[in-house]
Design a protein around this motif. Structure first.
Motif, PDB file in Angstrom:
ATOM      1  N   GLU A  24       0.833  -1.208   0.000  1.00 17.72           N
ATOM      2  CA  GLU A  24       0.000   0.000   0.000  1.00 17.72           C
ATOM      3  C   GLU A  24       0.867   1.258   0.000  1.00 17.72           C
ATOM      4  O   GLU A  24       0.519   2.262  -0.625  1.00 17.72           O
ATOM      5  CB  GLU A  24      -0.913  -0.010   1.227  1.00 17.72           C
ATOM      6  N   PHE A  25       2.010   1.210   0.673  1.00 17.38           N
ATOM      7  CA  PHE A  25       2.903   2.372   0.722  1.00 17.38           C
ATOM      8  C   PHE A  25       3.429   2.743  -0.661  1.00 17.38           C
ATOM      9  O   PHE A  25       3.824   3.871  -0.897  1.00 17.38           O
ATOM     10  CB  PHE A  25       4.072   2.136   1.672  1.00 17.38           C
ATOM     11  N   ASP A  26       3.450   1.792  -1.580  1.00 21.55           N
ATOM     12  CA  ASP A  26       3.865   2.092  -2.949  1.00 21.55           C
ATOM     13  C   ASP A  26       2.828   2.939  -3.681  1.00 21.55           C
ATOM     14  O   ASP A  26       3.153   3.614  -4.649  1.00 21.55           O
ATOM     15  CB  ASP A  26       4.094   0.799  -3.743  1.00 21.55           C
ATOM     16  N   THR A  27       1.573   2.882  -3.229  1.00 20.65           N
ATOM     17  CA  THR A  27       0.506   3.596  -3.925  1.00 20.65           C
ATOM     18  C   THR A  27       0.041   4.852  -3.197  1.00 20.65           C
ATOM     19  O   THR A  27      -0.519   5.738  -3.831  1.00 20.65           O
ATOM     20  CB  THR A  27      -0.713   2.682  -4.147  1.00 20.65           C
ATOM     21  N   LEU A  28       0.267   4.931  -1.891  1.00 22.70           N
ATOM     22  CA  LEU A  28      -0.129   6.126  -1.144  1.00 22.70           C
ATOM     23  C   LEU A  28       0.774   7.291  -1.542  1.00 22.70           C
ATOM     24  O   LEU A  28       1.985   7.140  -1.620  1.00 22.70           O
ATOM     25  CB  LEU A  28      -0.014   5.888   0.362  1.00 22.70           C
ATOM     26  N   GLU A  29       0.174   8.442  -1.800  1.00 19.06           N
ATOM     27  CA  GLU A  29       0.957   9.603  -2.222  1.00 19.06           C
ATOM     28  C   GLU A  29       0.776  10.766  -1.262  1.00 19.06           C
ATOM     29  O   GLU A  29      -0.287  10.936  -0.664  1.00 19.06           O
ATOM     30  CB  GLU A  29       0.545  10.043  -3.637  1.00 19.06           C
ATOM     31  N   VAL A  30       1.848  11.541  -1.115  1.00 24.84           N
ATOM     32  CA  VAL A  30       1.836  12.766  -0.330  1.00 24.84           C
ATOM     33  C   VAL A  30       2.371  13.878  -1.218  1.00 24.84           C
ATOM     34  O   VAL A  30       3.104  13.620  -2.178  1.00 24.84           O
ATOM     35  CB  VAL A  30       2.688  12.642   0.949  1.00 24.84           C
ATOM     36  N   THR A  31       2.003  15.124  -0.902  1.00 22.27           N
ATOM     37  CA  THR A  31       2.500  16.260  -1.666  1.00 22.27           C
ATOM     38  C   THR A  31       3.176  17.232  -0.717  1.00 22.27           C
ATOM     39  O   THR A  31       2.572  17.678   0.265  1.00 22.27           O
ATOM     40  CB  THR A  31       1.365  16.972  -2.423  1.00 22.27           C
ATOM     41  N   GLY A  32       4.426  17.528  -1.015  1.00 18.17           N
ATOM     42  CA  GLY A  32       5.175  18.520  -0.256  1.00 18.17           C
ATOM     43  C   GLY A  32       5.141  19.839  -1.012  1.00 18.17           C
ATOM     44  O   GLY A  32       5.159  19.850  -2.244  1.00 18.17           O
ATOM     45  N   THR A  33       5.066  20.941  -0.265  1.00 14.90           N
ATOM     46  CA  THR A  33       5.003  22.251  -0.900  1.00 14.90           C
ATOM     47  C   THR A  33       6.050  23.175  -0.316  1.00 14.90           C
ATOM     48  O   THR A  33       6.515  22.983   0.813  1.00 14.90           O
ATOM     49  CB  THR A  33       3.615  22.899  -0.716  1.00 14.90           C
ATOM     50  N   ALA A  34       6.398  24.184  -1.081  1.00 12.96           N
ATOM     51  CA  ALA A  34       7.320  25.222  -0.627  1.00 12.96           C
ATOM     52  C   ALA A  34       6.979  26.506  -1.369  1.00 12.96           C
ATOM     53  O   ALA A  34       6.347  26.476  -2.430  1.00 12.96           O
ATOM     54  CB  ALA A  34       8.764  24.817  -0.889  1.00 12.96           C
ATOM     55  N   VAL A  72      14.372  21.721  -2.742  1.00  8.24           N
ATOM     56  CA  VAL A  72      14.834  20.951  -1.582  1.00  8.24           C
ATOM     57  C   VAL A  72      13.786  20.997  -0.471  1.00  8.24           C
ATOM     58  O   VAL A  72      13.458  19.971   0.128  1.00  8.24           O
ATOM     59  CB  VAL A  72      16.202  21.484  -1.083  1.00  8.24           C
ATOM     60  N   ALA A  73      13.247  22.168  -0.210  1.00  7.02           N
ATOM     61  CA  ALA A  73      12.237  22.312   0.837  1.00  7.02           C
ATOM     62  C   ALA A  73      10.989  21.495   0.524  1.00  7.02           C
ATOM     63  O   ALA A  73      10.421  20.837   1.412  1.00  7.02           O
ATOM     64  CB  ALA A  73      11.877  23.786   1.023  1.00  7.02           C
ATOM     65  N   ALA A  74      10.548  21.504  -0.720  1.00  3.51           N
ATOM     66  CA  ALA A  74       9.347  20.751  -1.095  1.00  3.51           C
ATOM     67  C   ALA A  74       9.582  19.246  -0.985  1.00  3.51           C
ATOM     68  O   ALA A  74       8.713  18.500  -0.511  1.00  3.51           O
ATOM     69  CB  ALA A  74       8.903  21.126  -2.510  1.00  3.51           C
ATOM     70  N   VAL A  75      10.745  18.783  -1.411  1.00  5.68           N
ATOM     71  CA  VAL A  75      11.066  17.353  -1.305  1.00  5.68           C
ATOM     72  C   VAL A  75      11.127  16.949   0.167  1.00  5.68           C
ATOM     73  O   VAL A  75      10.589  15.906   0.561  1.00  5.68           O
ATOM     74  CB  VAL A  75      12.380  17.017  -2.040  1.00  5.68           C
ATOM     75  N   ASN A  76      11.765  17.762   0.990  1.00  6.80           N
ATOM     76  CA  ASN A  76      11.848  17.452   2.415  1.00  6.80           C
ATOM     77  C   ASN A  76      10.470  17.479   3.076  1.00  6.80           C
ATOM     78  O   ASN A  76      10.190  16.666   3.962  1.00  6.80           O
ATOM     79  CB  ASN A  76      12.808  18.407   3.120  1.00  6.80           C
ATOM     80  N   ASP A  77       9.612  18.388   2.658  1.00  8.56           N
ATOM     81  CA  ASP A  77       8.246  18.443   3.177  1.00  8.56           C
ATOM     82  C   ASP A  77       7.493  17.166   2.810  1.00  8.56           C
ATOM     83  O   ASP A  77       6.816  16.570   3.657  1.00  8.56           O
ATOM     84  CB  ASP A  77       7.528  19.676   2.634  1.00  8.56           C
ATOM     85  N   ALA A  78       7.627  16.728   1.577  1.00 10.02           N
ATOM     86  CA  ALA A  78       6.969  15.490   1.135  1.00 10.02           C
ATOM     87  C   ALA A  78       7.507  14.299   1.929  1.00 10.02           C
ATOM     88  O   ALA A  78       6.735  13.424   2.359  1.00 10.02           O
ATOM     89  CB  ALA A  78       7.164  15.269  -0.363  1.00 10.02           C
ATOM     90  N   ARG A  79       8.810  14.258   2.133  1.00  7.78           N
ATOM     91  CA  ARG A  79       9.412  13.147   2.873  1.00  7.78           C
ATOM     92  C   ARG A  79       8.905  13.102   4.316  1.00  7.78           C
ATOM     93  O   ARG A  79       8.591  12.043   4.852  1.00  7.78           O
ATOM     94  CB  ARG A  79      10.937  13.256   2.844  1.00  7.78           C
ATOM     95  N   GLY A  80       8.817  14.272   4.940  1.00  4.20           N
ATOM     96  CA  GLY A  80       8.298  14.336   6.302  1.00  4.20           C
ATOM     97  C   GLY A  80       6.857  13.865   6.385  1.00  4.20           C
ATOM     98  O   GLY A  80       6.478  13.133   7.308  1.00  4.20           O
ATOM     99  N   LYS A  81       6.045  14.275   5.420  1.00  3.63           N
ATOM    100  CA  LYS A  81       4.644  13.838   5.388  1.00  3.63           C
ATOM    101  C   LYS A  81       4.560  12.334   5.167  1.00  3.63           C
ATOM    102  O   LYS A  81       3.714  11.651   5.756  1.00  3.63           O
ATOM    103  CB  LYS A  81       3.882  14.577   4.301  1.00  3.63           C
ATOM    104  N   ALA A  82       5.425  11.797   4.320  1.00  8.21           N
ATOM    105  CA  ALA A  82       5.427  10.359   4.061  1.00  8.21           C
ATOM    106  C   ALA A  82       5.793   9.587   5.324  1.00  8.21           C
ATOM    107  O   ALA A  82       5.174   8.571   5.644  1.00  8.21           O
ATOM    108  CB  ALA A  82       6.394  10.024   2.927  1.00  8.21           C
TER     109      ALA A  82
END
Length: 107
Positions: A24-34, A72-82
């Motif tokens: 399921e983690f392969d299909t769940l998506e998060v969006t990071g923003t900056a 970088v900020a958006a990717v890190n935000d997405a990673r944190g949400k994930a």
């Protein structure tokens, strides 16, 4: 002996649920923003970046460093949400199990 058999059966069920959750983690998506939504990065819960959206107003050659910082900020935000999403899902999976405090899955 019965308790041990019940525990083994419960462990097998947990193992299957864990495998299902990993899929399921392969299909769940998060969006990071900056930048107030000027840069958006969508990634799977496992951290695989699926898409990047950049507001056209950021496409200025002189502001290259700003765009890089926002990416970088958006990717890190997405990673944190994930990571938070995965912890939440794993918490739901292990709720009620007699695991020692601080023990995390997978082992």
């Amino acid at each position: 002996m019965r308790d041990l058999m019940g525990l083994m059966k419960q462990a097998q069920g947990l193992q299957q649920k864990f495998a299902d959750m990993q899929a399921e983690f392969d299909t769940l998506e998060v969006t990071g923003t900056a930048g107030g939504g000027a840069v958006n990065v969508t990634a799977t819960a496992k951290g695989l970046v699926k898409s990047v959206s950049i507001d056209p107003s950021l496409m200025v050659l002189d502001d290259k460093e700003i765009l890089e910082d926002l990416m970088v900020a958006a990717v890190n935000d997405a990673r944190g949400k994930a990571e938070r999403l995965m912890q939440e899902k794993m918490g739901d999976l292990t709720k009620g199990l007699p695991l020692p405090p601080g023990m995390k899955l997978p082992f």
